[in-house]
Design a protein around this motif. Structure first.
Motif, PDB file in Angstrom:
ATOM      1  N   SER A 165       0.312  16.998 -29.227  1.00 59.33           N
ATOM      2  CA  SER A 165       0.297  17.658 -30.979  1.00 59.33           C
ATOM      3  C   SER A 165       1.547  18.669 -30.989  1.00 59.33           C
ATOM      4  O   SER A 165       1.878  19.178 -31.255  1.00 59.33           O
ATOM      5  CB  SER A 165      -0.874  17.925 -30.819  1.00 59.33           C
ATOM      6  OG  SER A 165      -1.848  19.050 -30.091  1.00 59.33           O
ATOM      7  N   TYR A 166       1.962  19.179 -29.526  1.00 63.30           N
ATOM      8  CA  TYR A 166       3.040  20.450 -29.149  1.00 63.30           C
ATOM      9  C   TYR A 166       3.809  19.200 -28.958  1.00 63.30           C
ATOM     10  O   TYR A 166       4.132  18.657 -28.138  1.00 63.30           O
ATOM     11  CB  TYR A 166       2.865  21.183 -28.126  1.00 63.30           C
ATOM     12  CG  TYR A 166       1.456  21.894 -28.200  1.00 63.30           C
ATOM     13  CD1 TYR A 166       0.955  22.981 -29.240  1.00 63.30           C
ATOM     14  CD2 TYR A 166      -0.370  21.469 -27.216  1.00 63.30           C
ATOM     15  CE1 TYR A 166      -0.437  23.476 -29.073  1.00 63.30           C
ATOM     16  CE2 TYR A 166      -1.235  21.588 -27.408  1.00 63.30           C
ATOM     17  CZ  TYR A 166      -1.264  22.653 -28.462  1.00 63.30           C
ATOM     18  OH  TYR A 166      -2.967  23.431 -28.063  1.00 63.30           O
ATOM     19  N   LYS A 167       5.299  19.875 -29.681  1.00 65.21           N
ATOM     20  CA  LYS A 167       6.646  19.363 -29.344  1.00 65.21           C
ATOM     21  C   LYS A 167       7.253  20.176 -28.340  1.00 65.21           C
ATOM     22  O   LYS A 167       8.034  19.378 -28.211  1.00 65.21           O
ATOM     23  CB  LYS A 167       7.246  20.119 -30.982  1.00 65.21           C
ATOM     24  CG  LYS A 167       6.725  18.531 -31.460  1.00 65.21           C
ATOM     25  CD  LYS A 167       7.367  18.499 -32.519  1.00 65.21           C
ATOM     26  CE  LYS A 167       6.486  17.444 -33.899  1.00 65.21           C
ATOM     27  NZ  LYS A 167       7.955  17.393 -35.245  1.00 65.21           N
ATOM     28  N   TYR A 168       6.900  21.712 -28.214  1.00 62.65           N
ATOM     29  CA  TYR A 168       8.214  22.392 -27.535  1.00 62.65           C
ATOM     30  C   TYR A 168       7.733  23.105 -26.385  1.00 62.65           C
ATOM     31  O   TYR A 168       7.905  23.666 -25.004  1.00 62.65           O
ATOM     32  CB  TYR A 168       8.629  23.695 -28.158  1.00 62.65           C
ATOM     33  CG  TYR A 168       9.095  22.640 -29.835  1.00 62.65           C
ATOM     34  CD1 TYR A 168      10.316  21.355 -29.469  1.00 62.65           C
ATOM     35  CD2 TYR A 168       8.895  23.112 -31.117  1.00 62.65           C
ATOM     36  CE1 TYR A 168      11.205  21.565 -30.429  1.00 62.65           C
ATOM     37  CE2 TYR A 168       9.904  22.378 -32.225  1.00 62.65           C
ATOM     38  CZ  TYR A 168       9.772  21.535 -32.319  1.00 62.65           C
ATOM     39  OH  TYR A 168      10.781  21.022 -33.468  1.00 62.65           O
ATOM     40  N   SER A 169       6.161  23.007 -26.157  1.00 58.35           N
ATOM     41  CA  SER A 169       5.385  23.965 -25.312  1.00 58.35           C
ATOM     42  C   SER A 169       4.108  23.153 -24.657  1.00 58.35           C
ATOM     43  O   SER A 169       3.461  24.162 -23.716  1.00 58.35           O
ATOM     44  CB  SER A 169       5.347  25.294 -25.822  1.00 58.35           C
ATOM     45  OG  SER A 169       5.898  26.072 -25.733  1.00 58.35           O
ATOM     46  N   SER A 170       4.203  21.872 -24.899  1.00 59.58           N
ATOM     47  CA  SER A 170       3.205  21.268 -23.971  1.00 59.58           C
ATOM     48  C   SER A 170       2.939  21.734 -22.687  1.00 59.58           C
ATOM     49  O   SER A 170       1.942  21.427 -21.637  1.00 59.58           O
ATOM     50  CB  SER A 170       3.554  20.206 -24.592  1.00 59.58           C
ATOM     51  OG  SER A 170       2.154  19.021 -23.608  1.00 59.58           O
ATOM     52  N   LYS A 202      13.900  25.987 -26.602  1.00 58.65           N
ATOM     53  CA  LYS A 202      15.587  26.938 -26.161  1.00 58.65           C
ATOM     54  C   LYS A 202      15.946  26.983 -27.458  1.00 58.65           C
ATOM     55  O   LYS A 202      16.799  27.922 -28.248  1.00 58.65           O
ATOM     56  CB  LYS A 202      16.457  27.125 -24.906  1.00 58.65           C
ATOM     57  CG  LYS A 202      16.103  27.688 -23.550  1.00 58.65           C
ATOM     58  CD  LYS A 202      15.573  29.399 -23.844  1.00 58.65           C
ATOM     59  CE  LYS A 202      15.151  29.459 -22.397  1.00 58.65           C
ATOM     60  NZ  LYS A 202      14.149  31.098 -22.721  1.00 58.65           N
ATOM     61  N   LYS A 203      16.508  25.430 -27.587  1.00 59.81           N
ATOM     62  CA  LYS A 203      17.173  25.142 -29.235  1.00 59.81           C
ATOM     63  C   LYS A 203      16.615  25.371 -30.552  1.00 59.81           C
ATOM     64  O   LYS A 203      16.383  25.725 -31.533  1.00 59.81           O
ATOM     65  CB  LYS A 203      17.777  23.745 -29.169  1.00 59.81           C
ATOM     66  CG  LYS A 203      18.635  23.721 -27.475  1.00 59.81           C
ATOM     67  CD  LYS A 203      18.925  22.332 -28.026  1.00 59.81           C
ATOM     68  CE  LYS A 203      20.069  21.687 -26.357  1.00 59.81           C
ATOM     69  NZ  LYS A 203      20.073  20.050 -26.473  1.00 59.81           N
ATOM     70  N   LYS A 204      14.823  25.611 -30.193  1.00 60.66           N
ATOM     71  CA  LYS A 204      14.131  25.525 -31.074  1.00 60.66           C
ATOM     72  C   LYS A 204      13.110  26.107 -30.758  1.00 60.66           C
ATOM     73  O   LYS A 204      12.060  26.617 -30.955  1.00 60.66           O
ATOM     74  CB  LYS A 204      13.131  24.479 -31.824  1.00 60.66           C
ATOM     75  CG  LYS A 204      13.774  22.731 -31.649  1.00 60.66           C
ATOM     76  CD  LYS A 204      14.437  23.081 -32.994  1.00 60.66           C
ATOM     77  CE  LYS A 204      15.110  21.775 -33.831  1.00 60.66           C
ATOM     78  NZ  LYS A 204      15.287  21.894 -35.157  1.00 60.66           N
ATOM     79  N   HIS A 205      13.933  27.657 -30.561  1.00 62.04           N
ATOM     80  CA  HIS A 205      13.176  28.796 -29.519  1.00 62.04           C
ATOM     81  C   HIS A 205      11.659  29.352 -30.568  1.00 62.04           C
ATOM     82  O   HIS A 205      10.730  29.856 -30.158  1.00 62.04           O
ATOM     83  CB  HIS A 205      13.615  29.633 -29.572  1.00 62.04           C
ATOM     84  CG  HIS A 205      13.633  31.305 -29.177  1.00 62.04           C
ATOM     85  ND1 HIS A 205      13.569  30.971 -27.770  1.00 62.04           N
ATOM     86  CD2 HIS A 205      13.438  32.066 -28.978  1.00 62.04           C
ATOM     87  CE1 HIS A 205      12.791  31.796 -27.447  1.00 62.04           C
ATOM     88  NE2 HIS A 205      13.351  33.194 -27.956  1.00 62.04           N
ATOM     89  N   ARG A 206      12.042  29.835 -32.045  1.00 58.72           N
ATOM     90  CA  ARG A 206      10.870  29.918 -33.039  1.00 58.72           C
ATOM     91  C   ARG A 206      10.219  29.300 -33.151  1.00 58.72           C
ATOM     92  O   ARG A 206       8.482  29.718 -32.411  1.00 58.72           O
ATOM     93  CB  ARG A 206      11.422  29.912 -34.250  1.00 58.72           C
ATOM     94  CG  ARG A 206      11.001  30.945 -35.581  1.00 58.72           C
ATOM     95  CD  ARG A 206      11.760  31.557 -36.588  1.00 58.72           C
ATOM     96  NE  ARG A 206      12.317  32.223 -36.466  1.00 58.72           N
ATOM     97  CZ  ARG A 206      12.955  32.981 -37.565  1.00 58.72           C
ATOM     98  NH1 ARG A 206      12.464  32.703 -37.700  1.00 58.72           N
ATOM     99  NH2 ARG A 206      13.602  33.786 -36.967  1.00 58.72           N
ATOM    100  N   GLU A 207      10.184  27.913 -33.256  1.00 61.65           N
ATOM    101  CA  GLU A 207       9.181  27.170 -33.436  1.00 61.65           C
ATOM    102  C   GLU A 207       8.354  26.895 -32.075  1.00 61.65           C
ATOM    103  O   GLU A 207       6.881  26.682 -31.837  1.00 61.65           O
ATOM    104  CB  GLU A 207       9.414  25.213 -33.369  1.00 61.65           C
ATOM    105  CG  GLU A 207      10.395  25.154 -34.749  1.00 61.65           C
ATOM    106  CD  GLU A 207      11.310  25.645 -35.108  1.00 61.65           C
ATOM    107  OE1 GLU A 207      12.241  26.229 -34.096  1.00 61.65           O
ATOM    108  OE2 GLU A 207      12.260  24.814 -35.958  1.00 61.65           O
TER     109      GLU A 207
END
Length: 248
Positions: A165-170, A202-207
């Motif tokens: 369910s986490y795409k960037y910080s799992s 890093k590429k999707k930093h805000r998300e």
């Protein structure tokens, strides 16, 4: 010497994959199971990986649903006592690292160390801004992720699959879950990884920041998390002011 499973996730990174593979296959510790999970690369990456098929324990090349889905595939295949993720472009610090880690204090649930950062030209950027803490437990991330994913060896029996369910910080959620189960966590007091700056977070930093905030809120509570982020912001300002004075 315990058995270590090292898992490399790669997709279309023909430029860097061989450097990562060599950093693993050149280790003086030979009790290593090496798994490469390729996302059906089309740029020649798989051809490079196959050059080392006698030194790589398992190679999987097929489409996946993202980096954490690929990592879960690697975990499902792992048979080592410990697991370590060393993604394409990153390196184990030197050829003695794995041996030194396990010699530092036999039998720990988690070993961790410091990380050196490198840019896209593989130029040394020095240590991470978030230094590895002297002592680490599941609450240690409340002021930021101070241990990189490439610098932590975790006993396989206490890890769980990544939460998709986490795409960037799992990876943050995954480490905290393991740390909550760990009874013996050891700082090896050395550099253990070289990290290529960049990646999806890093590429999707805000998300990525939104996900991190939600993960920290889940474990630490909303009000403490807001307070901790004010401290993080203050530390960030102080860091850049200090860095600016140094450069001047």
């Amino acid at each position: 010497m315990p058995k270590l499973t090292i898992i490399t996730i790669v997709y279309n990174n023909v430029r860097d994959i061989e450097r990562t593979i060599k950093s693993i296959t050149n280790q003086t510790c030979k009790s290593i199971e090496y798994i490469v999970i390729d996302g059906a690369s089309t740029d020649g990456t798989l051809e490079v990986v196959n050059k080392y098929q006698t030194q790589v324990s398992k190679i999987v090349s097929e489409p996946d649903k993202g980096i954490y889905d690929a990592m879960n595939k690697g975990l499902a295949l792992a048979t080592g006592d410990y697991v370590l993720f060393m993604n394409s472009g990153d390196e184990i610090y030197d050829e003695h690292t794995v041996e030194d880690v396990f010699d530092s204090a036999p039998g720990a649930d988690i070993y961790y160390g410091e990380t050196e950062m490198y840019n896209d030209k593989w130029e040394n950027l020095g240590r991470r801004r978030h230094e590895a803490p002297e002592h680490f437990d599941w609450t240690s991330f409340k002021y930021g992720m101070n241990i990189s994913h490439q610098a932590i060896y975790i006993r396989r029996s206490i890890v769980t699959p990544y939460d998709l369910s986490y795409k960037y910080s799992s990876d943050i959620d995954w480490i905290i879950k393991a740390a909550k189960k760990a009874s013996n966590i050891v700082n090896v007091h050395r550099y253990v990884a070289k990290y290529l700056v960049g990646g999806m977070s890093k590429k999707k930093h805000r998300e990525s920041l939104k996900e991190r905030f939600n993960i920290f809120t889940k474990y630490y509570g909303l009000i403490p998390n807001i307070f901790n982020h004010l401290i993080i912001a203050g530390n960030l300002v102080m860091y850049f002011l200090k860095h600016r004075r140094t450069n001047d």
